[in-house]
Design an enzyme around this catalytic site. Structure first.
Site: not given
Ligand code: AMP
Length: 223
Positions: A18, A93, A132, A165, A176
């Site tokens: 996104k 969300r 990532r 992260r 998540r």
């Protein structure tokens, strides 16, 4: 010629791409990119009162309470009045956030014109987020396999050391995803009922996904 604002919501699981796609779409259509995740990370980095409150939720992969996120969103939205519109990335969300967004946009004479669902299966999400690497300084994002930096561990843009992260650790990714399924996925139905939902295949090369996304947005606005 009277041009109406265009407001686009990007939906999809964490790791659907996104952020990457929202930035490109905003640039291509001259819209403002609003990522509540980025805004929250900025607050955490500044160690502001809001950032301090938000940090523990983010580290656990849970949602930051609606009122905190709303404060931030409002500040951003109202400093940008008169703009051509926004690409909302990571917002809404929850059902309550979707209602608030409707209300805020209505006050500006706007509405959610298109909600795009970037579809990516769970296994792919874990692979993407696990690999990532992010730049804590300029926000650039890399992937150990699919988008490695030129010099290992260092940001191509600003040379800072890249980090994983906190919320890209595997157990947090699972959390998540589960939060996404229970709180955010139901929003698909809401936008579907309104006839503004578009599904876009989130697998493949970034350019190919972007081409599909742009098509979906332009197609639904032209109708
Ligand atoms: P993101 O970068 O969009 O994946 O967001 C990272 C984290 O920030 C999420 O896991 C949440 O803890 C928090 N966050 C971002 N956007 C929202 C939102 N709209 N509502 C609640 N929490 C959010």
């Amino acid at each position: 010629m009277v041009t109406r604002a265009l407001d686009v919501v990007l939906l999809g699981p964490p790791g659907a791409g996104k952020g990457t796609q929202a930035k490109r779409l905003a640039a291509a259509l001259s819209l403002l990119h609003i990522s509540t995740g980025d805004l929250l990370r900025e607050e955490v980095a500044k160690n502001s009162p809001l950032g301090q409150e938000a940090a523990s939720f983010m580290q656990r992969g849970e949602l930051v309470p609606d009122d905190l996120v709303a404060k931030m969103l409002l500040a951003r939205l109202y400093t940008q009045q008169g703009l051509a519109g926004c690409v909302f990335d990571g917002y809404p969300r929850t059902q309550a956030q979707a209602e608030l967004l409707d209300q805020l946009l209505a006050e500006l004479g706007r509405r959610v014109d298109v909600a795009v669902y970037l579809e990516v299966p769970d296994g792919e999400v874990v692979a993407r987020l696990g690999g990532r690497r992010s730049c804590p300084n300029c926000g650039a994002v890399y992937h150990v396999q699919t988008k490695p930096p030129a010099r290992e561990g260092l940001c191509d843009v600003c040379g800072s050391g890249l980090v994983v992260r906190e919320d890209d650790r595997e157990e947090v990714i699972r959390q998540r995803l589960s939060v996404y399924r229970s709180h955010t996925e139901p929003l698909l139905e809401l936008y579907e009922k309104r006839g503004v939902l578009r599904r876009v295949d989130g697998l493949g090369a970034v350019d190919a996904i972007f081409a599909r996304l742009k098509e979906a947005v332009k197609g639904s606005v032209a109708r």
